[in-house]
Design a protein around this motif. Structure first.
Motif, mmCIF file in Angstrom:
data_model
loop_
_atom_site.group_PDB
_atom_site.id
_atom_site.type_symbol
_atom_site.label_atom_id
_atom_site.label_comp_id
_atom_site.label_asym_id
_atom_site.label_seq_id
_atom_site.Cartn_x
_atom_site.Cartn_y
_atom_site.Cartn_z
ATOM 1 N N ARG A 136 0.908 -1.130 0.032
ATOM 2 C CA ARG A 136 -0.028 0.096 0.012
ATOM 3 C C ARG A 136 0.877 1.323 0.030
ATOM 4 O O ARG A 136 0.446 2.223 -0.726
ATOM 5 C CB ARG A 136 -0.959 0.035 1.270
ATOM 6 N N GLU A 137 1.849 1.308 0.920
ATOM 7 C CA GLU A 137 2.765 2.382 1.000
ATOM 8 C C GLU A 137 3.433 2.565 -0.389
ATOM 9 O O GLU A 137 3.813 3.856 -0.994
ATOM 10 C CB GLU A 137 3.876 2.376 2.096
ATOM 11 N N ALA A 138 4.087 1.438 -1.126
ATOM 12 C CA ALA A 138 4.446 1.547 -2.416
ATOM 13 C C ALA A 138 3.596 2.271 -3.317
ATOM 14 O O ALA A 138 4.031 2.949 -4.331
ATOM 15 C CB ALA A 138 5.051 0.168 -2.856
ATOM 16 N N ASP A 139 2.306 1.589 -3.403
ATOM 17 C CA ASP A 139 1.621 2.311 -4.346
ATOM 18 C C ASP A 139 1.060 3.749 -4.154
ATOM 19 O O ASP A 139 1.107 4.587 -5.172
ATOM 20 C CB ASP A 139 0.212 1.458 -4.260
ATOM 21 N N ALA A 140 1.317 4.034 -2.959
ATOM 22 C CA ALA A 140 1.065 5.456 -2.630
ATOM 23 C C ALA A 140 2.071 6.295 -3.183
ATOM 24 O O ALA A 140 1.998 7.408 -3.615
ATOM 25 C CB ALA A 140 0.633 5.712 -1.115
ATOM 26 N N THR A 141 3.355 5.845 -2.936
ATOM 27 C CA THR A 141 4.430 6.419 -3.329
ATOM 28 C C THR A 141 4.598 6.514 -4.881
ATOM 29 O O THR A 141 5.024 7.533 -5.389
ATOM 30 C CB THR A 141 5.777 5.742 -2.844
ATOM 31 N N LYS A 142 4.054 5.381 -5.532
ATOM 32 C CA LYS A 142 4.198 5.432 -7.074
ATOM 33 C C LYS A 142 3.318 6.409 -7.627
ATOM 34 O O LYS A 142 3.681 7.097 -8.430
ATOM 35 C CB LYS A 142 3.745 3.955 -7.255
#
Length: 109
Positions: free
Chosen positions: A94-100
């Motif tokens: 989820r954090e990676a998707d948000a950062t992306k």
């Protein structure tokens, strides 16, 4: 004697047992007896072999059940660790998707 008498009554002939026919009867009986002994011996060996395999399999199953009981707590612990790791991976994703998404928005600007 009775069968000989019945043979006489039905066919009006006597039935004689000669030494040759008696010896032939004995030879046939001995041959049949030998064949049956071999047959029964083979069945006995097969039965013994099957029983040994059943006993061996029962012992192996008993050992496997003990191993399974011994490994049950380790399996439960590993399952809990995997579940905890899945939660961490889901959060990281989820954090990676948000950062992306943030990076994509910054690239557009």
């Amino acid at each position: 004697w009775r069968s000989g008498q019945r043979y006489y009554e039905e066919l009006r002939r006597y039935n004689y047992v000669t030494p040759t026919s008696y010896l032939e009867l004995l030879t046939t009986f001995i041959k049949l007896l030998g064949e049956k002994r071999l047959e029964i011996g083979e069945m006995s060996r097969r039965l013994e072999s099957g029983l040994q395999k059943l006993l061996s399999t029962a012992q192996q199953v008993e050992v496997m059940q003990k191993e399974l009981q011994d490994l049950q707590p380790i399996l439960a612990q590993t399952a809990k660790e995997v579940e905890d790791m899945m939660v961490v991976i889901t959060n990281d994703k989820r954090e990676a998707d948000a950062t992306k998404k943030m990076v994509e928005q910054q690239e557009k600007e």
